[in-house]
Scaffold this active site. Structure first.
Site, PDB file in Angstrom:
ATOM      1  N   ALA A  65      22.344   8.141 -10.097  1.00  0.00           N
ATOM      2  CA  ALA A  65      23.289   7.038 -10.264  1.00  0.00           C
ATOM      3  C   ALA A  65      22.619   5.764  -9.757  1.00  0.00           C
ATOM      4  O   ALA A  65      21.731   5.819  -8.903  1.00  0.00           O
ATOM      5  CB  ALA A  65      24.549   7.327  -9.471  1.00  0.00           C
ATOM      6  N   GLY A 108      22.455  12.093 -10.191  1.00  0.00           N
ATOM      7  CA  GLY A 108      23.171  12.088 -11.467  1.00  0.00           C
ATOM      8  C   GLY A 108      22.272  12.473 -12.634  1.00  0.00           C
ATOM      9  O   GLY A 108      22.745  13.010 -13.643  1.00  0.00           O
ATOM     10  N   GLU A 111      22.313  16.106 -12.646  1.00  0.00           N
ATOM     11  CA  GLU A 111      23.642  16.536 -13.109  1.00  0.00           C
ATOM     12  C   GLU A 111      23.776  16.368 -14.624  1.00  0.00           C
ATOM     13  O   GLU A 111      24.366  17.213 -15.300  1.00  0.00           O
ATOM     14  CB  GLU A 111      24.731  15.756 -12.358  1.00  0.00           C
ATOM     15  CG  GLU A 111      24.803  16.182 -10.894  1.00  0.00           C
ATOM     16  CD  GLU A 111      25.683  15.280 -10.044  1.00  0.00           C
ATOM     17  OE1 GLU A 111      25.495  14.051 -10.082  1.00  0.00           O
ATOM     18  OE2 GLU A 111      26.551  15.803  -9.330  1.00  0.00           O
ATOM     19  N   GLU A 131      21.211  13.142  -2.872  1.00  0.00           N
ATOM     20  CA  GLU A 131      22.335  12.322  -2.393  1.00  0.00           C
ATOM     21  C   GLU A 131      22.498  12.364  -0.876  1.00  0.00           C
ATOM     22  O   GLU A 131      22.883  11.376  -0.258  1.00  0.00           O
ATOM     23  CB  GLU A 131      23.647  12.771  -3.058  1.00  0.00           C
ATOM     24  CG  GLU A 131      23.783  12.418  -4.525  1.00  0.00           C
ATOM     25  CD  GLU A 131      23.230  13.483  -5.459  1.00  0.00           C
ATOM     26  OE1 GLU A 131      22.432  14.334  -5.013  1.00  0.00           O
ATOM     27  OE2 GLU A 131      23.602  13.451  -6.649  1.00  0.00           O
TER      28      GLU A 131
HETATM   29  N1  CO8 Z   1      19.285   3.452  -8.470  1.00  0.00           N
HETATM   30  C1  CO8 Z   1      18.857   2.189  -8.601  1.00  0.00           C
HETATM   31  N2  CO8 Z   1      17.532   1.863  -8.705  1.00  0.00           N
HETATM   32  C2  CO8 Z   1      16.654   2.860  -8.662  1.00  0.00           C
HETATM   33  C3  CO8 Z   1      17.026   4.211  -8.536  1.00  0.00           C
HETATM   34  C4  CO8 Z   1      18.442   4.492  -8.440  1.00  0.00           C
HETATM   35  N3  CO8 Z   1      18.902   5.739  -8.356  1.00  0.00           N
HETATM   36  N4  CO8 Z   1      15.912   4.963  -8.524  1.00  0.00           N
HETATM   37  C5  CO8 Z   1      14.888   4.138  -8.656  1.00  0.00           C
HETATM   38  N5  CO8 Z   1      15.309   2.857  -8.729  1.00  0.00           N
HETATM   39  C6  CO8 Z   1      14.488   1.653  -8.893  1.00  0.00           C
HETATM   40  C7  CO8 Z   1      13.831   1.251  -7.599  1.00  0.00           C
HETATM   41  O1  CO8 Z   1      14.704   0.493  -6.793  1.00  0.00           O
HETATM   42  C8  CO8 Z   1      12.672   0.427  -8.113  1.00  0.00           C
HETATM   43  O2  CO8 Z   1      13.132  -0.839  -8.493  1.00  0.00           O
HETATM   44  P1  CO8 Z   1      12.245  -2.167  -8.122  1.00  0.00           P
HETATM   45  O3  CO8 Z   1      10.957  -1.988  -8.876  1.00  0.00           O
HETATM   46  O4  CO8 Z   1      13.088  -3.292  -8.612  1.00  0.00           O
HETATM   47  O5  CO8 Z   1      12.039  -2.118  -6.636  1.00  0.00           O
HETATM   48  C9  CO8 Z   1      12.272   1.147  -9.401  1.00  0.00           C
HETATM   49  O6  CO8 Z   1      13.409   1.943  -9.766  1.00  0.00           O
HETATM   50  C10 CO8 Z   1      11.095   2.090  -9.210  1.00  0.00           C
HETATM   51  O7  CO8 Z   1      11.375   2.942  -8.142  1.00  0.00           O
HETATM   52  P2  CO8 Z   1      10.404   3.132  -6.877  1.00  0.00           P
HETATM   53  O8  CO8 Z   1       9.605   1.896  -6.631  1.00  0.00           O
HETATM   54  O9  CO8 Z   1      11.248   3.624  -5.724  1.00  0.00           O
HETATM   55  O10 CO8 Z   1       9.445   4.285  -7.440  1.00  0.00           O
HETATM   56  P3  CO8 Z   1       8.696   5.413  -6.593  1.00  0.00           P
HETATM   57  O11 CO8 Z   1       7.823   6.101  -7.572  1.00  0.00           O
HETATM   58  O12 CO8 Z   1       8.126   4.864  -5.353  1.00  0.00           O
HETATM   59  O13 CO8 Z   1       9.885   6.423  -6.157  1.00  0.00           O
HETATM   60  C11 CO8 Z   1      11.848   7.779  -6.525  1.00  0.00           C
HETATM   61  C12 CO8 Z   1      10.592   7.109  -7.154  1.00  0.00           C
HETATM   62  C13 CO8 Z   1      11.408   8.844  -5.519  1.00  0.00           C
HETATM   63  C14 CO8 Z   1      12.635   8.403  -7.645  1.00  0.00           C
HETATM   64  C15 CO8 Z   1      12.682   6.695  -5.784  1.00  0.00           C
HETATM   65  O14 CO8 Z   1      12.884   5.607  -6.649  1.00  0.00           O
HETATM   66  C16 CO8 Z   1      14.025   7.182  -5.326  1.00  0.00           C
HETATM   67  O15 CO8 Z   1      14.119   7.865  -4.325  1.00  0.00           O
HETATM   68  N6  CO8 Z   1      15.086   6.799  -6.069  1.00  0.00           N
HETATM   69  C17 CO8 Z   1      16.455   7.160  -5.709  1.00  0.00           C
HETATM   70  C18 CO8 Z   1      16.761   8.598  -6.047  1.00  0.00           C
HETATM   71  C19 CO8 Z   1      18.163   8.952  -5.598  1.00  0.00           C
HETATM   72  O16 CO8 Z   1      18.494   8.895  -4.437  1.00  0.00           O
HETATM   73  N7  CO8 Z   1      18.993   9.354  -6.570  1.00  0.00           N
HETATM   74  C20 CO8 Z   1      20.373   9.762  -6.295  1.00  0.00           C
HETATM   75  C21 CO8 Z   1      21.267   8.594  -6.447  1.00  0.00           C
HETATM   76  S1  CO8 Z   1      22.916   8.974  -5.930  1.00  0.00           S
HETATM   77  C22 CO8 Z   1      23.559   9.860  -7.217  1.00  0.00           C
HETATM   78  O17 CO8 Z   1      22.937  10.111  -8.203  1.00  0.00           O
HETATM   79  C23 CO8 Z   1      24.989  10.274  -7.026  1.00  0.00           C
HETATM   80  C24 CO8 Z   1      25.523  10.955  -8.254  1.00  0.00           C
HETATM   81  C25 CO8 Z   1      26.971  10.735  -8.307  1.00  0.00           C
HETATM   82  C26 CO8 Z   1      27.546  11.034  -9.656  1.00  0.00           C
HETATM   83  C27 CO8 Z   1      26.804  10.493 -10.877  1.00  0.00           C
HETATM   84  C28 CO8 Z   1      27.223   9.122 -11.279  1.00  0.00           C
HETATM   85  C29 CO8 Z   1      26.258   8.539 -12.335  1.00  0.00           C
END
Ligand code: CO8
Length: 257
Positions: A65, A108, A111, A131
């Site tokens: 998400a 998500g 999921e 999460e």
């Molecule tokens: N949301 C918003 N932006 C994101 C997300 C995200 N989930 N994941 C990555 N991005 C963005 C980063 O902020 C970054 O943006 P910017 O270049 O502007 O800084 C860009 O994508 C690239 O990401 P990274 O620089 O972090 O790339 P890395 O290769 O260093 O890391 C990762 C990749 C490990 C995937 C890292 O980005 C990360 O940990 N992302 C978050 C993953 C996460 O926690 N996901 C769970 C989110 S909560 C959720 O899904 C709840 C579900 C609820 C129901 C579903 C509803 C839709």
């Protein structure tokens, strides 16, 4: 709704939905989920489409998400948004959905992958429910579908540590159907989709519903449901065509009737 966060295309009888927010690793904002579900429903209504594929790019299927979108939400705004009503509509799609998963499938994204019927993973896939690291938990079925797929112990480990698993580990735990080199992932998903698209649509639809029953209902209920579907197909023209084609040693021409 101005921007669109997905790209929709058709190849033969297969509808393809590509998640298209690569600069944020296909983070799923509310509009994007709406678009995905609307596209699935449109393909489901389209008689020329017989199977669907959801895919991302090589770096990410979807990294979850959109955290920025949720960061300022409280419980009331979350309840008002009622975002899971949209997710629930995925389970009403009658045609098979195949996920082609490369790179991150997190939160998500995982999921969404688990809401699909078949998953082709690339060797680069990293699949998980992180999460917990954000102080929350899965909300679109993650605790339930993951546990049913991989069993309690592995689900606990993945959900409580938030650490993703590799594609090969996901295969070992039956979370994906097969693992292929990244460059072949989409082609492999399309190949499987085309194979299903050649099958009689009514039988495909009732088989999908019956398998879903096996996951969600008791065995007795599932067996009764399967038997009713089995009898129902004997009223279809495709049953006659399929059996006649076998006897006449020719390729069947299924019409969906
Ligand atoms: N949301 C918003 N932006 C994101 C997300 C995200 N989930 N994941 C990555 N991005 C963005 C980063 O902020 C970054 O943006 P910017 O270049 O502007 O800084 C860009 O994508 C690239 O990401 P990274 O620089 O972090 O790339 P890395 O290769 O260093 O890391 C990762 C990749 C490990 C995937 C890292 O980005 C990360 O940990 N992302 C978050 C993953 C996460 O926690 N996901 C769970 C989110 S909560 C959720 O899904 C709840 C579900 C609820 C129901 C579903 C509803 C839709």
């Amino acid at each position: 709704m101005n921007d669109t966060f997905i790209t929709v295309s058709v190849e033969g009888n297969v509808g393809i939905i590509e998640l298209n927010r690569p600069h944020v690793l296909n983070a799923l904002n509310l509009q994007m989920v709406e678009e995905i579900v609307a596209a699935l429903e449109a393909f489901d209504r389209d008689q020329t489409i017989r199977c669907m594929v959801i895919t991302g790019q090589e770096r990410a299927f979807a990294a979850g998400a959109d955290i920025e979108e949720m960061a300022h939400d409280g419980v009331v705004s979350m309840l008002v948004k009622d975002q899971f009503a949209v997710w629930d509509r995925i389970s009403l799609v009658t045609k098979p959905i195949i996920a082609a998963v490369s790179g991150f499938a997190l939160g998500g994204g995982c999921e969404l992958m688990m809401s699909c019927d078949i998953v082709i993973a690339s060797e680069t896939a990293r699949i998980g429910q992180p999460e917990v690291k954000l102080g929350v938990m899965p909300g679109a079925g993650g605790t339930q579908r993951l546990t049913k797929a991989v069993g309690k112990l592995k689900a606990m480990e993945m959900l409580l540590t938030g650490e993703p698993i590799t594609a090969h580990e996901a295969l070992q735990y039956r979370l994906v159907n097969r693992v292929v080199p990244a460059e072949l992932c989409r082609a492999e998903a399309l190949k499987t989709a085309r194979r299903i698209a050649d099958m009689p649509p009514l039988a495909v639809r009732l088989i999908k519903k019956s398998v879903v029953k096996a996951v969600d209902a008791t065995t007795t209920e599932g067996l009764e449901y399967e038997r009713n579907c089995f009898y129902l197909l004997f009223a279809s023209e495709d049953k006659a065509e399929g059996m006649n084609a076998f006897i006449e040693k020719r390729k069947p021409n299924f019409t969906g009737q």
